[in-house]
Design an enzyme around this catalytic site. Structure first.
Site, PDB file in Angstrom:
ATOM      1  N   GLY A   1       0.677  -1.182  -0.073  1.00 41.90           N
ATOM      2  CA  GLY A   1       0.151   0.119   0.012  1.00 41.90           C
ATOM      3  C   GLY A   1       0.973   1.096  -0.127  1.00 41.90           C
ATOM      4  N   CYS A   2       2.256   1.263   0.094  1.00 39.52           N
ATOM      5  CA  CYS A   2       3.060   2.465   0.173  1.00 39.52           C
ATOM      6  C   CYS A   2       3.126   2.965  -1.435  1.00 39.52           C
ATOM      7  CB  CYS A   2       4.407   1.870   0.734  1.00 39.52           C
ATOM      8  SG  CYS A   2       5.502   3.357   0.769  1.00 39.52           S
ATOM      9  N   GLY A   3       2.797   3.923  -1.541  1.00 39.36           N
ATOM     10  CA  GLY A   3       2.947   4.787  -2.843  1.00 39.36           C
ATOM     11  C   GLY A   3       4.366   4.850  -3.233  1.00 39.36           C
TER      12      GLY A   3
ATOM     13  N   CYS B   1       2.789   6.445   4.109  1.00 38.33           N
ATOM     14  CA  CYS B   1       3.619   5.175   4.085  1.00 38.33           C
ATOM     15  C   CYS B   1       4.127   4.595   5.248  1.00 38.33           C
ATOM     16  CB  CYS B   1       4.930   5.473   3.039  1.00 38.33           C
ATOM     17  SG  CYS B   1       4.561   5.678   1.265  1.00 38.33           S
TER      18      CYS B   1
END
Length: 142
Positions: free
Chosen positions: A11-13, A138
């Site tokens: 899920g961390c951009g 993040c």
């Protein structure tokens, strides 16, 4: 090109941009969850040992950002215990090449380009560590 084991926070951009840069350069990735991987002192030190202790830490982690944890003040044993107990503190991504088993920590674009060629793809020039915006969250646990 190279096959890379890529330890990330789902899920961390920032990790998504890093993956995109590697894939655009022709590399293949085996994605693994950094937060749920079974880390031991030995397996984590295989990535971190060449670096100074402060470089082991994710500077966007809430406890680091708030000053509660000050990586520069920690010795190796205390730092390693913290990282094993709270993987969100680990600087990411952790990457390992399948061809020669060399490892890399973080995504400084210049250093990653030396480690595995990023080529001239546009994504490689703007990719780096950290979140592009607070909305990416993040540092927050999944």
């Amino acid at each position: 090109m190279t096959h890379i084991v890529f330890f990330e926070k789902p899920g961390c951009g920032g990790n998504a941009r890093q993956r995109a840069a590697l894939e655009a350069a022709g590399h293949t990735l085996e994605r693994r969850n950094l937060l749920t991987a079974h880390w031991t002192k030995e397996s984590l030190l295989a990535f971190l040992a060449p670096l100074p202790v402060p470089d082991w830490f994710n500077r966007a982690a809430p406890r680091v950002k708030s000053g509660e944890i000050q990586p520069e003040a920690l010795d190796k044993a205390v730092a390693l215990a913290l990282l094993l107990n709270e993987p969100l503190l680990i600087r990411r991504p952790l990457m390992q090449r399948s061809d020669n088993h060399s490892r890399h920590v973080g995504f400084d674009t210049t250093a990653v380009d030396v480690w595995v060629d990023l080529g001239t793809n546009p994504a490689s020039t703007s990719t780096g560590e950290g979140c592009a915006s607070p909305a990416e969250r993040c540092a927050a646990p999944v």
